[in-house]
Each structure stands twice: as C-alpha cells, then as structure tokens.
Design a protein around this motif. Structure first.
Motif, PDB file in Angstrom:
ATOM      1  N   SER A  46       0.720  -1.075  -0.559  1.00  0.00           N
ATOM      2  CA  SER A  46       0.109   0.122   0.067  1.00  0.00           C
ATOM      3  C   SER A  46       0.722   1.158   0.446  1.00  0.00           C
ATOM      4  CB  SER A  46      -0.974   0.250   1.035  1.00  0.00           C
ATOM      5  OG  SER A  46      -1.408   1.164   1.405  1.00  0.00           O
ATOM      6  N   ASP A  48       0.147   5.313   0.595  1.00  0.00           N
ATOM      7  CA  ASP A  48      -0.715   5.978   0.725  1.00  0.00           C
ATOM      8  C   ASP A  48      -0.075   7.887   1.556  1.00  0.00           C
ATOM      9  OD1 ASP A  48      -3.055   4.489   2.425  1.00  0.00           O
ATOM     10  OD2 ASP A  48      -0.822   3.520   2.678  1.00  0.00           O
ATOM     11  N   SER A  72       8.311   1.916   5.344  1.00  0.00           N
ATOM     12  CA  SER A  72       7.106   1.012   6.032  1.00  0.00           C
ATOM     13  C   SER A  72       5.792   0.954   5.352  1.00  0.00           C
ATOM     14  CB  SER A  72       7.447   0.653   6.954  1.00  0.00           C
ATOM     15  OG  SER A  72       7.094   1.681   7.706  1.00  0.00           O
ATOM     16  N   GLY A  73       5.227   0.568   5.382  1.00  0.00           N
ATOM     17  CA  GLY A  73       3.865   0.598   5.027  1.00  0.00           C
ATOM     18  C   GLY A  73       2.593  -0.457   4.878  1.00  0.00           C
ATOM     19  N   GLY A  74       1.293  -0.569   4.787  1.00  0.00           N
ATOM     20  CA  GLY A  74       0.559  -2.026   4.767  1.00  0.00           C
ATOM     21  C   GLY A  74       1.529  -2.945   3.578  1.00  0.00           C
ATOM     22  N   MET A  96       2.110  -3.956   9.297  1.00  0.00           N
ATOM     23  CA  MET A  96       3.122  -2.481   8.468  1.00  0.00           C
ATOM     24  C   MET A  96       4.460  -3.690   8.671  1.00  0.00           C
ATOM     25  SD  MET A  96       0.108  -1.010   8.451  1.00  0.00           S
ATOM     26  CE  MET A  96       0.963   0.873   8.618  1.00  0.00           C
ATOM     27  N   GLN A 109       3.475  -9.190  14.690  1.00  0.00           N
ATOM     28  CA  GLN A 109       3.919  -8.004  13.911  1.00  0.00           C
ATOM     29  C   GLN A 109       3.194  -8.404  12.487  1.00  0.00           C
ATOM     30  OE1 GLN A 109       7.322  -6.117  12.434  1.00  0.00           O
ATOM     31  NE2 GLN A 109       8.794  -5.868  14.282  1.00  0.00           N
ATOM     32  N   LEU A 124      -5.791  -4.363   2.309  1.00  0.00           N
ATOM     33  CA  LEU A 124      -5.491  -2.837   2.201  1.00  0.00           C
ATOM     34  C   LEU A 124      -6.009  -1.939   1.696  1.00  0.00           C
ATOM     35  CD1 LEU A 124      -1.602  -4.466   0.584  1.00  0.00           C
ATOM     36  CD2 LEU A 124      -2.508  -3.454   3.061  1.00  0.00           C
ATOM     37  N   LEU A 129      -7.426  -0.731   6.926  1.00  0.00           N
ATOM     38  CA  LEU A 129      -7.124   0.697   7.778  1.00  0.00           C
ATOM     39  C   LEU A 129      -7.795   1.443   6.718  1.00  0.00           C
ATOM     40  CD1 LEU A 129      -3.504   0.633   8.827  1.00  0.00           C
ATOM     41  CD2 LEU A 129      -5.472  -0.358  10.149  1.00  0.00           C
TER      42      LEU A 129
END
Length: 339
Positions: A46, A48, A72-74, A96, A109, A124, A129
């Motif tokens: 993802s 964003d 970093s991200g989804g 994440m 995690q 995603l 989120l």
C-alpha cells in the motif's frame, strides 16, 4: 532458505513534492527466521498520502522515517518460512512492514487474512485501515443522520469513496468533490453519490456547491484542506460536524498553508471539527471490519482499487497520489502467491 531480496530506503528528505531521487533501491540478504519469526513474501504494498508526512523530520502523531532506512507501510503477503507455531507456510497475512520483497518479522507484527472471503488486496483497502478510517471518522465524528447532507472532499480517493458509500447507507444526501470529470461520473453512476463536482473546472467553488447543497452542509468529511475546504466551511449548517482526516493540498507546500481563518465560521455555525487518525479506534477494529465485510458481501459497498504491477514501481505509485492518478485505493502488486 535463501531469498533474493530488495528494499526501498529513504535516501533524502523531500523539499516540496517528493521525487525519485528521494528513494534508493538496495539489494540485501534475507536472514533466516529465528524462533518466533516468519518470512513474509510481499504480494501487495500500500502507498498512502500520510507517508509524505513521515518523510519530513517533523514532530507528528507517528515517528518520521529515518534516512537510509527502509520505508514501511501496509503489506499483504504470504508466509514462505515459519519458526512460529501460529503460522504455517502459505498463510496469507497483513502487517505494517517494510517496502521489501521479503520481510523477516516477529509473528506479533502480522495477522492472518482470509483470501477466500475477499480478494487479498481488499485487506489494504475497504477491509483494511482505509475502510476503517472511513468507518470510524464518518460514524463516530460525522454522525450523519438520514436526510442530512454530507460533503466529501477527495471523494474518489481510497478513503473518500468509502465514506460516501457509508453515508448513503445511513440515508444521507451525499455530494463528492473530485479532480476529473471521469471521477465525478464514477462517483455518481457507480457508487451512488447524489452529485459530484470537478473542482478543477468550476469558476467559483462555493457557488457550485451551493447549487448541489441547497439545504446546506451537515457533515463535511475533509481529506484535502486548502481552498476547497474554505468554500465548504461557508456552507455549514448549525451544529455541523467535520471529521478532519487529511490535508493533502498542503503536504508538499514549502510556503506555508495560508488561508481564511476558521474561528468565526465555526462560531457562527456552532460546528465541531475533530482531527483523528484510525489508530484512535484500534480497540474497535473488529467492530468496524465486521460491518465493512457485511456491507461488501451484501453489495452495499463497491471496492475500487488502482493496482500497478512490479516492486520497481512502488515509488511511482506513491508519487502518483499527489497528482490524482489513482481511482480508489492505490496499490502495488509485487508478486503472485506461491501456495
């Protein structure tokens, strides 16, 4: 097992609009998982708008990305090695995680997702989120009532289109603001918005909105800030509610974000404005996910995604967010599942 791995790091902090020069690709070794760890192969990544804020070294609600460290991200991925009894090879998971082809992480995690119940990418977007941001922001802060008018800026973006659809489920009159005629048409014809407007082609935003909101505005879900929001705030009804989700119009500005003061407008309308992040509702995620999944299965929610393919295209996908190239959630497909 050895995996040829690659990651994307933040090479420099953007000044204004991010560019490709702010990112660097690195080839790295994938260390074997230790007890309690798993190796996750990235399937979807993802990108964003909030990530832009983390690229600046400024105090915010989340720590900034560090220079020369992985972004970093989804990520939705697949477990390809496991040293944890709770995860088997082939399990599909969300976390994440870093912008890497493979992430070696503690099992705490990540969480499992069901690829049979919905497409993996949905975790995603509408079931992730993104959907939860729309759900809690609209229903807990906006609190739309049947027959009220809800205006959504950034309405063809990932969060905005879910907000508009949930507002329609609640019986509201929904007006969307987007940046192309194609997006406007999509919002009305495919998602059931009552009307929508292309902010790039109108001469006077406030006058155009007055025509679409003859009874004023009861809820304004703000994703963009800037001049668009200035216009909407002039149309607020008494005790209107404003969930403040984002301000993408200002994220890349270097001259400050100057505009009309809002205090007198809020006093006159007795409106309430509340900024929020989805993490505020972490203890209620299961509630939101349950409702979103139900509406999706019933056909009350349409999930729209823009997916580009290839790990090399992650920065391109991210940069495209700021020119409005995406319809719905912007994702990068990195690989197909192995199992």
């Amino acid at each position: 097992m050895s995996h040829e791995n690659e990651q994307i790091v933040l090479a420099s902090r953007p000044e204004g609009m991010p560019t490709h020069q702010n990112f660097t690709y690195e080839t790295i070794d994938t260390k074997p998982p230790q007890q309690g760890e798993v190796v996750v192969k990235s399937l979807y990544i993802s990108v964003d708008p909030y990530m832009r804020g983390r690229m600046s070294d400024q105090k915010s609600y989340v720590e900034p990305f560090q220079l020369n460290q992985v972004v970093s991200g989804g990520v939705v991925g697949e477990v390809v090695e496991s040293q944890n009894d709770s995860f088997n090879v082939g399990d599909k998971v969300f976390g994440m995680l870093g912008w890497r082809r493979f992430n070696v992480v503690p099992a705490e995690q990540i969480r499992k997702v069901d690829g049979e119940a919905a497409p993996l990418s949905a975790y995603l977007s509408v079931l992730g989120l993104t959907g939860l941001t729309a759900y809690f922001g609209l229903l807990n802060i906006g609190k739309p009532k049947e027959g009220e008018t809800v205006v959504v800026s950034g309405a063809a973006g990932a969060v905005g289109m879910v907000v508009g659809q949930i507002a329609k489920i609640q019986g509201a009159h929904v007006v969307g603001i987007a940046g192309t005629d194609k997006k406007v048409q999509y919002l009305v014809e495919e998602l059931g918005f009552d009307s929508a407007i292309n902010y790039k082609t109108v001469d006077n935003m406030q006058s155009a909105l007055e025509g679409l909101c003859p009874n004023g505005v009861d809820v304004y879900f703000d994703n963009v800030g800037g001049e668009i929001s200035d216009a909407v705030l002039n149309l607020l009804n008494p005790f209107a509610r404003i969930p403040l989700c984002g301000a993408i119009s200002s994220y890349n500005r270097t001259d400050g974000d100057l505009g009309p003061r809002v205090q007198t407008k809020l006093i006159k309308s007795r409106a309430g404005i509340q900024g929020f992040i989805v993490g505020d509702y972490a203890d209620r995620f299961s509630e939101g996910a349950k409702h979103l999944a139900k509406w999706l299965s019933e056909g009350k929610l349409v999930n729209e995604e823009t997916i580009v393919e290839g790990f090399d295209n992650v920065p391109d996908a991210f940069l495209g967010l700021f020119s409005g190239e995406n319809l719905g959630k912007q994702l990068v497909k990195v690989a197909d599942p192995e199992y």
